[in-house]
Motif scaffolding. Sequence first.
Motif, PDB file in Angstrom:
ATOM      1  N   ALA A 240     114.422 -17.212  31.982  1.00 57.80           N
ATOM      2  CA  ALA A 240     114.562 -15.760  31.991  1.00 57.80           C
ATOM      3  C   ALA A 240     113.315 -15.174  32.392  1.00 57.80           C
ATOM      4  O   ALA A 240     113.088 -14.431  33.141  1.00 57.80           O
ATOM      5  CB  ALA A 240     115.043 -15.262  30.516  1.00 57.80           C
ATOM      6  N   SER A 241     112.119 -15.786  31.711  1.00 61.11           N
ATOM      7  CA  SER A 241     110.937 -15.207  32.154  1.00 61.11           C
ATOM      8  C   SER A 241     110.396 -15.383  33.399  1.00 61.11           C
ATOM      9  O   SER A 241     109.815 -14.766  34.151  1.00 61.11           O
ATOM     10  CB  SER A 241     109.726 -15.549  31.065  1.00 61.11           C
ATOM     11  OG  SER A 241     109.729 -16.840  31.021  1.00 61.11           O
ATOM     12  N   GLY A 242     110.820 -16.567  34.057  1.00 64.70           N
ATOM     13  CA  GLY A 242     110.564 -17.010  35.281  1.00 64.70           C
ATOM     14  C   GLY A 242     111.080 -16.213  36.211  1.00 64.70           C
ATOM     15  O   GLY A 242     110.567 -15.552  37.388  1.00 64.70           O
ATOM     16  N   LEU A 243     112.388 -15.860  36.112  1.00 63.35           N
ATOM     17  CA  LEU A 243     113.201 -14.754  36.960  1.00 63.35           C
ATOM     18  C   LEU A 243     112.687 -13.240  36.850  1.00 63.35           C
ATOM     19  O   LEU A 243     112.150 -12.821  38.032  1.00 63.35           O
ATOM     20  CB  LEU A 243     114.619 -14.696  36.365  1.00 63.35           C
ATOM     21  CG  LEU A 243     115.619 -13.554  36.961  1.00 63.35           C
ATOM     22  CD1 LEU A 243     115.715 -13.899  38.496  1.00 63.35           C
ATOM     23  CD2 LEU A 243     116.988 -13.672  36.436  1.00 63.35           C
ATOM     24  N   ALA A 244     112.245 -12.821  35.514  1.00 61.99           N
ATOM     25  CA  ALA A 244     111.872 -11.747  35.524  1.00 61.99           C
ATOM     26  C   ALA A 244     110.531 -11.429  36.125  1.00 61.99           C
ATOM     27  O   ALA A 244     110.128 -10.411  36.807  1.00 61.99           O
ATOM     28  CB  ALA A 244     111.611 -11.162  34.009  1.00 61.99           C
ATOM     29  N   LEU A 245     109.421 -12.282  35.744  1.00 61.47           N
ATOM     30  CA  LEU A 245     108.249 -12.281  36.261  1.00 61.47           C
ATOM     31  C   LEU A 245     108.243 -12.262  37.797  1.00 61.47           C
ATOM     32  O   LEU A 245     107.438 -11.627  38.527  1.00 61.47           O
ATOM     33  CB  LEU A 245     107.333 -13.156  35.707  1.00 61.47           C
ATOM     34  CG  LEU A 245     107.042 -13.052  34.346  1.00 61.47           C
ATOM     35  CD1 LEU A 245     106.133 -14.325  33.795  1.00 61.47           C
ATOM     36  CD2 LEU A 245     106.315 -11.802  33.936  1.00 61.47           C
TER      37      LEU A 245
ATOM     38  N   LEU B 210     112.695 -22.762  38.223  1.00 61.96           N
ATOM     39  CA  LEU B 210     114.171 -22.371  38.565  1.00 61.96           C
ATOM     40  C   LEU B 210     114.587 -20.801  38.554  1.00 61.96           C
ATOM     41  O   LEU B 210     115.395 -20.318  39.299  1.00 61.96           O
ATOM     42  CB  LEU B 210     115.150 -23.333  37.610  1.00 61.96           C
ATOM     43  CG  LEU B 210     114.872 -24.748  37.874  1.00 61.96           C
ATOM     44  CD1 LEU B 210     115.833 -25.517  37.040  1.00 61.96           C
ATOM     45  CD2 LEU B 210     115.283 -25.055  39.401  1.00 61.96           C
ATOM     46  N   GLY B 211     113.858 -20.245  37.463  1.00 64.77           N
ATOM     47  CA  GLY B 211     114.112 -18.692  37.372  1.00 64.77           C
ATOM     48  C   GLY B 211     113.499 -18.126  38.612  1.00 64.77           C
ATOM     49  O   GLY B 211     114.042 -17.232  39.054  1.00 64.77           O
TER      50      GLY B 211
END
Length: 321
Positions: free
Chosen positions: A206-211, A234-235
Amino acid sequence: MKSISRARTTSTALVILGAVALSGCSNGDTSAGGGGGGDGEVEKVGLMLQDISNPFFASMQDSMEAAAEEQGFDLNVQDGRQDLAAQNDQIDAFIQQGMDLILLNAVDSSGIASAVARAEAAGITVVAVDVDAEGAAAAVTTDNVEAGRQSCQALVDALGGQGNIFMIEGTPTTAPQDRVKGCEEVLAENPGITVVARQAGNNDRASGLALTTDMLTANQDVQGIFAINDPEALGADLAVAQAGRSGVTIVGVDGSPEAVNALEDPASNFVASAAQDPGGMALEALEVGKDIVAGNAPAERVTLLEPTLVTKDNVSSYEGW
């Protein structure tokens, strides 16, 4: 469990200790102090994990549950939920339960030090696993500096030594910090690569996606992303796809099953991961801990396990975990 190649190091110590609540696989004994009664036997083991929803830590749990069944010790597994206060409470519960050994995967390598000290004062051996922890008697981790080097070099090679990249860092523990250090060593030798943005995530998808979504919005000219683990990578891959961007190469660390799927997917931007062996790491930490309880301290405080780079080219021969 596949075999582990290991190198030993004398590096100084941050140690880990996590905590375990009253639930789990323990037998409910609430006597304080080491449960083995000082006879050098390990009868009660507490396993503290940062976040069991992460497959990496779930693999540690699986290997330890199998070892408990085979060797006949009581195992209490606790999920730290990336919460230092929770791990402090869990360690205090382990003290009351009279654990002989705590295997600690800390959410904060320095912040957990006081709890580790309480456990050690109660006669409980604490061994850090995956990330070091201040005050732990020993630590067993991947050589995370080398993992960062391997992953970052794969990114540099894929970009032909030229381009702009993002760095997605992690929580305040030694493993993410060492991976960043390894990557920075590689970047220092490759001046054609420029880090245009860097943010710290929570080691999760989730943080990989958001950042990555935020950094892509602010930076149109980017060719690569280094993430400290596979969930963040993977995010990031998902963020790139959602943004409709192309030509962005992504690398991570772990060699997770999800990373294998991405490496096998021609449409994925994910190209490499420095693979670890989480199950084997936990079992090695168990053996180190049992030796310490028996009065046999390791020759070196920190045991380092070697990572192996997995890429789209060699993923078909990777055994995985």
